[in-house]
Design a protein around this motif. Structure first.
Motif, PDB file in Angstrom:
ATOM      1  N   LYS A   1      -0.793  13.509  -6.333  1.00 56.03           N
ATOM      2  CA  LYS A   1      -1.299  14.610  -5.672  1.00 56.03           C
ATOM      3  C   LYS A   1      -2.658  13.976  -4.969  1.00 56.03           C
ATOM      4  O   LYS A   1      -3.269  13.073  -5.466  1.00 56.03           O
ATOM      5  N   PRO A   2      -3.101  14.628  -3.905  1.00 50.52           N
ATOM      6  CA  PRO A   2      -2.774  15.855  -3.223  1.00 50.52           C
ATOM      7  C   PRO A   2      -1.523  15.440  -2.130  1.00 50.52           C
ATOM      8  O   PRO A   2      -1.692  14.457  -1.523  1.00 50.52           O
ATOM      9  N   ARG A   3      -0.514  16.153  -1.940  1.00 52.04           N
ATOM     10  CA  ARG A   3       0.714  15.816  -1.352  1.00 52.04           C
ATOM     11  C   ARG A   3       0.592  15.717   0.213  1.00 52.04           C
ATOM     12  O   ARG A   3       0.953  14.760   0.883  1.00 52.04           O
ATOM     13  N   GLU A   4      -0.468  16.622   0.796  1.00 56.02           N
ATOM     14  CA  GLU A   4      -0.287  16.543   2.237  1.00 56.02           C
ATOM     15  C   GLU A   4      -1.199  15.153   2.657  1.00 56.02           C
ATOM     16  O   GLU A   4      -1.029  14.514   3.536  1.00 56.02           O
ATOM     17  N   THR A   5      -2.299  15.053   2.044  1.00 50.39           N
ATOM     18  CA  THR A   5      -3.308  13.822   2.190  1.00 50.39           C
ATOM     19  C   THR A   5      -2.434  12.429   1.907  1.00 50.39           C
ATOM     20  O   THR A   5      -2.427  11.627   2.637  1.00 50.39           O
TER      21      THR A   5
ATOM     22  N   LEU B   1       0.541  -1.179   0.006  1.00 54.55           N
ATOM     23  CA  LEU B   1      -0.161   0.045  -0.124  1.00 54.55           C
ATOM     24  C   LEU B   1       0.735   1.256  -0.045  1.00 54.55           C
ATOM     25  O   LEU B   1       0.464   2.284  -0.662  1.00 54.55           O
ATOM     26  N   ILE B   2       2.016   1.277   0.658  1.00 57.04           N
ATOM     27  CA  ILE B   2       2.744   2.362   0.766  1.00 57.04           C
ATOM     28  C   ILE B   2       3.426   2.741  -0.485  1.00 57.04           C
ATOM     29  O   ILE B   2       3.562   3.704  -1.054  1.00 57.04           O
ATOM     30  N   ILE B   3       3.733   1.527  -1.415  1.00 57.20           N
ATOM     31  CA  ILE B   3       4.549   1.761  -2.693  1.00 57.20           C
ATOM     32  C   ILE B   3       3.477   2.421  -3.576  1.00 57.20           C
ATOM     33  O   ILE B   3       3.825   3.286  -4.497  1.00 57.20           O
ATOM     34  N   GLN B   4       2.161   2.205  -3.577  1.00 58.41           N
ATOM     35  CA  GLN B   4       1.185   2.691  -4.153  1.00 58.41           C
ATOM     36  C   GLN B   4       0.885   4.100  -4.002  1.00 58.41           C
ATOM     37  O   GLN B   4       0.805   5.096  -4.873  1.00 58.41           O
ATOM     38  N   LEU B   5       0.939   4.458  -2.629  1.00 60.85           N
ATOM     39  CA  LEU B   5       0.737   5.899  -2.290  1.00 60.85           C
ATOM     40  C   LEU B   5       1.965   6.524  -2.707  1.00 60.85           C
ATOM     41  O   LEU B   5       1.605   7.881  -3.213  1.00 60.85           O
ATOM     42  N   LYS B   6       3.082   6.320  -2.736  1.00 66.63           N
ATOM     43  CA  LYS B   6       4.076   6.882  -3.264  1.00 66.63           C
ATOM     44  C   LYS B   6       4.177   7.261  -4.599  1.00 66.63           C
ATOM     45  O   LYS B   6       4.958   8.138  -5.212  1.00 66.63           O
ATOM     46  N   ARG B   7       3.437   6.321  -5.425  1.00 66.76           N
ATOM     47  CA  ARG B   7       3.252   6.532  -6.948  1.00 66.76           C
ATOM     48  C   ARG B   7       2.067   7.566  -7.363  1.00 66.76           C
ATOM     49  O   ARG B   7       2.039   7.841  -8.306  1.00 66.76           O
ATOM     50  N   ILE B   8       1.478   7.955  -6.407  1.00 67.27           N
ATOM     51  CA  ILE B   8       0.323   8.911  -6.589  1.00 67.27           C
ATOM     52  C   ILE B   8       0.765  10.046  -6.474  1.00 67.27           C
ATOM     53  O   ILE B   8       1.560  10.738  -5.629  1.00 67.27           O
TER      54      ILE B   8
ATOM     55  N   ARG C   1     -10.409  11.421   7.276  1.00 67.39           N
ATOM     56  CA  ARG C   1     -11.189  10.775   6.261  1.00 67.39           C
ATOM     57  C   ARG C   1     -10.868  10.917   4.884  1.00 67.39           C
ATOM     58  O   ARG C   1     -10.797   9.857   4.040  1.00 67.39           O
ATOM     59  N   GLU C   2     -10.140  12.009   4.352  1.00 70.79           N
ATOM     60  CA  GLU C   2      -9.423  12.150   3.214  1.00 70.79           C
ATOM     61  C   GLU C   2      -8.250  11.112   2.848  1.00 70.79           C
ATOM     62  O   GLU C   2      -8.290  10.414   1.795  1.00 70.79           O
ATOM     63  N   ALA C   3      -7.504  10.828   3.866  1.00 72.58           N
ATOM     64  CA  ALA C   3      -6.547   9.898   3.937  1.00 72.58           C
ATOM     65  C   ALA C   3      -7.017   8.490   3.916  1.00 72.58           C
ATOM     66  O   ALA C   3      -6.533   7.705   3.098  1.00 72.58           O
ATOM     67  N   MET C   4      -7.989   8.348   4.523  1.00 71.54           N
ATOM     68  CA  MET C   4      -8.629   6.896   4.756  1.00 71.54           C
ATOM     69  C   MET C   4      -9.193   6.614   3.295  1.00 71.54           C
ATOM     70  O   MET C   4      -8.948   5.267   2.880  1.00 71.54           O
ATOM     71  N   ASP C   5      -9.739   7.533   2.785  1.00 69.45           N
ATOM     72  CA  ASP C   5     -10.586   7.231   1.227  1.00 69.45           C
ATOM     73  C   ASP C   5      -9.378   7.068   0.360  1.00 69.45           C
ATOM     74  O   ASP C   5      -9.712   6.173  -0.459  1.00 69.45           O
ATOM     75  N   MET C   6      -8.474   7.617   0.361  1.00 69.32           N
ATOM     76  CA  MET C   6      -7.330   7.224  -0.679  1.00 69.32           C
ATOM     77  C   MET C   6      -6.679   6.039  -0.219  1.00 69.32           C
ATOM     78  O   MET C   6      -6.582   5.190  -1.425  1.00 69.32           O
ATOM     79  N   ILE C   7      -6.693   5.377   0.872  1.00 68.96           N
ATOM     80  CA  ILE C   7      -6.022   4.169   1.230  1.00 68.96           C
ATOM     81  C   ILE C   7      -7.062   3.231   0.774  1.00 68.96           C
ATOM     82  O   ILE C   7      -6.655   2.220   0.292  1.00 68.96           O
ATOM     83  N   LEU C   8      -8.255   3.135   1.043  1.00 67.05           N
ATOM     84  CA  LEU C   8      -9.336   2.411   0.616  1.00 67.05           C
ATOM     85  C   LEU C   8      -9.435   2.112  -0.722  1.00 67.05           C
ATOM     86  O   LEU C   8      -9.898   1.182  -1.277  1.00 67.05           O
ATOM     87  N   LYS C   9      -8.786   3.069  -1.626  1.00 65.57           N
ATOM     88  CA  LYS C   9      -8.978   2.838  -3.089  1.00 65.57           C
ATOM     89  C   LYS C   9      -7.913   2.075  -3.652  1.00 65.57           C
ATOM     90  O   LYS C   9      -7.751   1.757  -4.978  1.00 65.57           O
ATOM     91  N   LEU C  10      -6.837   1.908  -2.813  1.00 65.60           N
ATOM     92  CA  LEU C  10      -5.534   1.063  -3.247  1.00 65.60           C
ATOM     93  C   LEU C  10      -6.040  -0.366  -3.421  1.00 65.60           C
ATOM     94  O   LEU C  10      -6.977  -0.904  -3.065  1.00 65.60           O
ATOM     95  N   ASN C  11      -5.037  -1.151  -4.295  1.00 60.17           N
ATOM     96  CA  ASN C  11      -5.247  -2.349  -4.314  1.00 60.17           C
ATOM     97  C   ASN C  11      -4.549  -3.397  -3.837  1.00 60.17           C
ATOM     98  O   ASN C  11      -3.244  -3.354  -3.821  1.00 60.17           O
TER      99      ASN C  11
END
Length: 494
Positions: free
Chosen positions: A215-219, A206-213, A254-264
Motif C-alpha cells: 500500500k497505498p494502492r492509489e499511489t 521497477l514495475i515488478i518491485q511496485l507490484k510487490r508493495i 510527487r507521492e508516486a515519484m517518491d515511491m519510484i525513487l526508493k526502488l532498487n
C-alpha cells in the motif's frame, strides 16, 4: 633488382630489470604482498628476512672464496637497473604490450555507484537456487529454472532472451521446452527476493518491485501507470505531460515519484560478489603527519616486507662449486642456481628502487602542496601537473604517472588519491592562476543554488563564471559538469 646494404640505427632498449621495476612501480600497496608471494613461489632463492638463517646485508651474496674455475663466473651483488643484458627488449614492444592506464591527464575517475546497498555474505545465485527448492517443480521445470537463474547477471537482470534459453536447454541440457514454459517459470522466479530480479529492462524491474508493495494502492497504481504507459516521458523528465495524461495533481505525482525513487535499480547488487575485488577497500601507500609544523612523509611498508637471498641457496652454490664432478648435470645445476640468485637480487633491487622512487615523488608533491598538508584547505591546492613533479625529481613523466596511478596517501584530514593533487592551471583575466578544482567547486555551488524549476544551461553557467572572472569556454564547463557527475539542465529540472 635486389640489393644488400648496411644501416646503422640508434634504438632505445629496456633491460628486463628496468621492465620489472616499472611494473612494480605501478603496483599499489594493497597488491604488493600478493606480488611478492607470487615471486617467492617461482623463486625459492627469495626468503623473508625473518626466515633467513644468517643476515649479512653488506656482504656479496655471490662471493665464494673456495669456488673452482668450473663453477662459473663471478656475479655482482648489486645489479643496476640500467645495466645491459643479453635479452634486451625493444621499448616500443614493451609500451605496446603494457596496459599502462596511468596516462598524463587526471580527471575525476572515481567509480562511484550512486546506489548504496547492504552487503550480504550469501552468494546471489545460491540464494536464488535455495528459493527455487521451495517451489513445487518437476524435474524438467527445475532444469529450466536452473538455466534461467544461471542467465541472471550480478545486477539481477536476465542476460539471455527467452528464445536463447530454450535453445540452451535443448543443446546443453537435452531438455525440450517452449517459450511459454520458460516465460511461466521466469514469472515465478520474479517473485523471489530481492524484489525486481529476473527482469529484462529497468522498466520491468521497477514495475515488478511496485507490484510487490502492499500500500497505498492509489499511489502504486499511479506509479505503475507512469512506468508502463509513459516511461519515455518519465526518463526524459517530461513530468507535466505525465500529469496531464494521467489527470493527477502535483501531490499525487510527487507521492508516486517518491515511491519510484526508493526502488532498487540493481536488485542483484544487494549481494556481494565473492569473486569480485572490493574496490572501496583502500590501504594507503603513504602516511603524511604534521609534527609541529614539520611535515613528515612515511612509506607504508606493511605489504612490502624485507626480503633476503636464501642462505641455503648460497651454500648450495658453494657445494656445487667445490665438488670434483664436472659433468653436464652439475653444470646445469650451477646455471639454474645462479639464475635464481640473480633473479632474486634483481627483484630485491627493484623493490628498493620502487620504495626510493615513491618516497622521492611523494616528498616533492608534499613540498609543492605544503599549504594543503598543513591546513587541509582544498582552496590552497596549487596548479600542479606531472611535468612539474618530473622536473623537480629528475624523473621521466611516465615514471611519475606510474607512481600517481592507484596510489593513496593518508593525512590527518583524510585519505586522498595522489591524482587528487594534480590539476590544470587556468589563468584568470586578472592574471591570477587557479586550479580547475577551484572552478569545479564554484560550478557545483552555482548549480546547487539554482532554481530547480528553471535550471541553468551550460551557456548560462559559462556567463556566470565569466562575470566572476573565470574566462572558460562552454565546452570546458560541460566537461567539468560531467566530471562532477551533474546531469544536463533538462534532467535537473524539478
Amino acid at each position: 633488382m635486389l640489393r644488400q646494404s648496411q644501416q646503422q640505427k640508434l634504438l632505445q632498449k629496456m633491460s628486463p630489470q628496468l621492465i620489472q621495476f616499472l611494473k612494480l612501480l605501478r603496483v599499489p600497496t594493497i597488491e604488493m604482498e600478493q606480488r611478492i608471494k607470487e615471486e617467492m613461489e617461482i623463486n625459492p632463492a627469495l626468503v623473508y628476512e625473518s626466515d633467513a638463517a644468517t643476515s649479512s646485508s653488506s656482504e656479496n651474496i655471490f662471493e665464494d672464496d673456495n669456488r673452482s674455475e668450473d663453477s662459473g663466473e663471478d656475479f655482482q651483488e648489486e645489479v643496476s637497473l640500467q645495466d645491459d643484458h643479453a635479452d634486451q627488449v625493444d621499448i616500443d614492444d614493451y609500451l605496446r604490450s603494457e596496459n599502462d592506464d596511468g596516462g598524463y591527464a587526471y580527471n575525476n575517475e572515481n567509480d562511484k555507484n550512486p546506489y548504496s546497498y547492504l552487503k550480504n555474505d550469501v552468494d546471489f545465485h545460491e540464494s536464488l537456487l535455495e528459493q527455487m527448492q521451495m517451489l513445487s517443480l518437476s524435474e524438467k521445470e527445475e532444469k529450466i529454472a536452473e538455466q534461467i537463474i544461471g542467465s541472471i547477471n550480478d545486477d539481477g537482470y536476465l542476460s539471455r532472451s527467452i528464445t536463447a534459453i530454450v535453445d540452451d536447454l535443448a543443446f546443453s541440457q537435452n531438455v525440450s521446452t517452449t517459450e511459454e514454459e520458460v516465460k511461466s517459470i521466469i514469472q515465478r522466479i520474479q517473485q523471489f527476493d530481492p524484489p525486481g530480479i529476473a527482469a529484462y529492462t529497468l522498466q520491468e524491474c521497477l514495475i515488478i518491485q511496485l507490484k510487490r508493495i502492499g500500500k497505498p494502492r492509489e499511489t502504486i497504481a499511479i506509479a505503475i501507470s507512469m512506468l508502463e504507459k509513459h516511461y519515455e516521458a518519465f526518463v526524459k523528465k517530461h513530468f507535466d505531460r505525465i500529469k496531464r495524461s494521467l489527470h493527477i495533481n502535483d501531490v499525487q505525482f510527487r507521492e508516486a515519484m517518491d515511491m519510484i525513487l526508493k526502488l532498487n535499480p540493481k536488485p542483484g547488487a544487494a549481494f556481494e560478489n565473492p569473486t569480485a575485488v572490493n574496490k572501496t577497500y583502500i590501504i594507503p601507500d603513504f602516511f603524511v603527519d604534521n609534527n609541529d609544523g614539520k611535515i613528515e612523509v612515511m612509506l607504508n611498508s606493511k605489504n612490502a616486507p624485507e626480503l633476503r637471498i636464501s642462505p641455503d641457496f648460497r651454500e648450495m652454490l658453494n657445494d656445487f662449486g667445490r665438488t670434483d664432478k664436472k659433468d653436464k648435470k652439475n653444470a646445469e645445476a650451477i646455471t639454474f642456481i645462479k639464475q635464481k640468485l640473480e633473479s632474486a637480487q634483481w627483484f630485491i633491487n627493484s623493490i628498493k628502487q620502487r620504495q626510493a622512487t615513491l618516497l622521492q615523488t611523494m616528498n616533492t608533491i608534499v613540498d609543492l602542496q605544503k599549504d594543503f598538508f598543513l591546513t587541509g584547505d582544498e582552496t590552497t591546492l596549487k596548479p600542479m601537473i606531472l611535468k612539474d613533479v618530473a622536473e623537480l625529481t629528475n624523473l621521466d613523466i611516465s615514471t611519475v604517472s606510474r607512481v600517481a596511478n592507484s596510489k593513496y596517501v593518508q593525512t590527518q584530514f583524510g585519505t586522498y588519491s595522489l591524482k587528487h593533487f594534480f590539476s590544470e592551471k587556468i589563468t584568470l583575466d586578472s592574471g591570477k592562476e587557479v586550479t580547475n578544482k577551484e572552478i569545479k567547486s564554484i560550478l557545483a555551488e552555482i548549480i546547487e543554488g539554482e532554481d530547480k524549476d528553471h535550471p541553468l544551461r551550460d551557456e548560462d553557467l559559462t556567463d556566470i563564471l565569466l562575470k566572476k572572472g573565470y574566462n572558460i569556454s562552454r565546452r570546458t564547463v560541460a566537461k567539468y559538469r560531467e566530471q562532477l557527475m551533474i546531469p544536463v539542465a533538462r534532467l535537473r529540472k524539478s
